[in-house]
Design an enzyme around this catalytic site. Structure first.
Site, mmCIF file in Angstrom:
data_model
loop_
_atom_site.group_PDB
_atom_site.id
_atom_site.type_symbol
_atom_site.label_atom_id
_atom_site.label_comp_id
_atom_site.label_asym_id
_atom_site.label_seq_id
_atom_site.Cartn_x
_atom_site.Cartn_y
_atom_site.Cartn_z
ATOM 1 N N ARG A 37 28.045 55.471 0.073
ATOM 2 C CA ARG A 37 26.980 56.353 -0.405
ATOM 3 C C ARG A 37 26.674 56.132 -1.876
ATOM 4 O O ARG A 37 25.529 56.312 -2.303
ATOM 5 C CB ARG A 37 27.359 57.816 -0.144
ATOM 6 C CG ARG A 37 27.307 58.178 1.335
ATOM 7 C CD ARG A 37 27.642 59.627 1.575
ATOM 8 N NE ARG A 37 27.432 59.981 2.973
ATOM 9 C CZ ARG A 37 27.701 61.168 3.495
ATOM 10 N NH1 ARG A 37 28.187 62.131 2.713
ATOM 11 N NH2 ARG A 37 27.470 61.414 4.769
ATOM 12 N N LYS A 178 30.742 67.926 20.520
ATOM 13 C CA LYS A 178 29.985 69.164 20.698
ATOM 14 C C LYS A 178 28.543 68.894 21.090
ATOM 15 O O LYS A 178 27.797 68.269 20.344
ATOM 16 C CB LYS A 178 30.011 69.993 19.412
ATOM 17 C CG LYS A 178 31.383 70.514 19.037
ATOM 18 C CD LYS A 178 31.315 71.364 17.780
ATOM 19 C CE LYS A 178 32.695 71.910 17.404
ATOM 20 N NZ LYS A 178 32.630 72.731 16.166
ATOM 21 N N GLY A 306 28.376 60.639 11.594
ATOM 22 C CA GLY A 306 29.505 60.069 10.871
ATOM 23 C C GLY A 306 30.406 59.162 11.683
ATOM 24 O O GLY A 306 30.763 58.062 11.241
ATOM 25 N N GLY A 329 23.876 65.689 9.485
ATOM 26 C CA GLY A 329 23.127 66.862 9.924
ATOM 27 C C GLY A 329 21.647 66.772 9.624
ATOM 28 O O GLY A 329 20.810 67.267 10.393
#
Length: 349
Positions: A37, A178, A306, A329
């Site tokens: 990053r 999830k 990720g 997200g």
């Protein structure tokens, strides 16, 4: 898709520029463990310096500090040190972790004014935080002339291609633990896809109570383990033959072949989430098969999230994918059709 104005249109000569970057990197033993990053932030910072910026103040959050003890654990010093080694220019300084001030996540205008004080221009290059309405991502953009950095614009462009007319077949691969986190994306993209392949723990959740309004392809077989342990006893079984008390920790070889064939035949691909507990080699084959198929495909391919990003990078396949998103997200919300506050706060191009 609405596109914000680019930093390339800003007059920064002799100006003091506040840059919101995404420097939320993993640390180990007080040092940066993965500088991906930080490297991704360099093109925008380099452009500002090359075009005569008098000062570039870079702000970012790091981790999720909750206590005074976290002020040492999540201090920006290691990040600043690594950035200096990659971009040795005295005009660049890194501010302290924005989340050390609780006003940041409250999108407090007073904290935004403190960040903007003495600055002439604001540039948001933190796509990974653009879905958060925080002081450094949203409020400050209303106080200074605001522009989008190159990484933010690249993310919007590449992810935005999935929301328009795509070349078919369009294959969507989803995994991880999830389904709730990805339900909106699946609904927004899945109905337009030619195939939706679901693996990982998500497949179990969908099999038990499918919340989706379109057909999906679920695993035919799994690598079952006697316990959640890297050294557990394992066997490959059909999904309806998993022994009582055992866990499916990877898609099985038959499923891997079916999924990989569908991916290799695609012309547009979006992959988010691993097919199993790929961190343990015994349960990594399914994720590896999908990653290799994405890399092999003659397609426009996007990898986000990720764990799937980590997998594609660890396998050395990232340079064979059209776009590897840094967004997490933010990527999910954008692909779900949600307007991102950090983007909406910047005037249109």
């Amino acid at each position: 898709m609405r596109l914000p104005r680019s930093v390339e249109t800003a007059d920064v000569a002799g100006k003091r520029v506040l840059v919101r970057a995404d420097l939320n990197v993993p640390l180990a033993d007080g040092r940066v463990a993965d500088d991906t990053r930080i490297r991704a932030a360099r093109p925008t910072l380099r452009w500002l310096l090359d075009h005569g910026a008098a000062e570039v103040a870079v702000c970012s959050h790091l981790g999720r500090p909750q206590s005074d003890a976290d002020r040492t654990r999540f201090a920006m010093a290691p990040v600043a040190e690594r950035l200096r080694s990659l971009l040795p220019d005295g005009r660049v300084r890194v501010l302290e972790n924005t989340r050390f001030d609780p006003r940041e996540t409250a999108n407090d205008p007073g904290f935004a004014r403190e960040l903007a004080r003495g600055m002439d221009v604001y540039v948001n290059d933190a796509f990974g935080s653009a879905h958060r309405a925080h002081s450094s991502t949203e409020a400050v953009a209303h106080l200074l002339p605001a522009y989008a950095g190159f990484l933010l614009l690249d993310e919007l462009e590449h992810l935005g291609r999935l929301l328009g007319e795509v070349e078919r077949p369009f294959v969507l691969v989803a995994g991880g633990a999830k389904v709730d986190d990805k339900l909106a994306v699946l609904e927004n993209l899945g109905g337009r896809a030619d195939a939706v392949l679901i693996g990982g723990k998500m497949a179990e959740q969908v099999r038990v109570a499918n919340p989706l309004s379109f057909p999906v392809e679920l695993p035919l077989d799994v690598v079952a383990a006697s316990s959640f342990d890297a050294d557990a006893e394992t066997q490959v079984v059909d999904v309806d033959a998993v022994p009582d008390g055992w866990l499916g920790l990877d898609i099985g070889p038959r499923t891997a072949r079916v999924f990989a064939a569908a991916v290799r035949g695609a012309r547009t691909i979006f992959w988010n989430g691993p097919m199993g507990v790929f961190e343990w080699e015994r349960f990594a084959a399914g994720t590896r098969a999908v990653a290799e198929a994405v890399a092999d495909a003659d397609a426009y391919s996007v990898v986000g999230g990720g764990d799937s990003v980590r997998a594609i990078q660890e396998l050395g396949l990232a340079d064979r994918v059209s776009w590897v998103s840094t967004g997490g997200g933010a990527s999910l919300e954008l692909l779900a059709g949600v307007e991102l506050p950090g983007v909406a706060a910047i005037p249109e191009a």
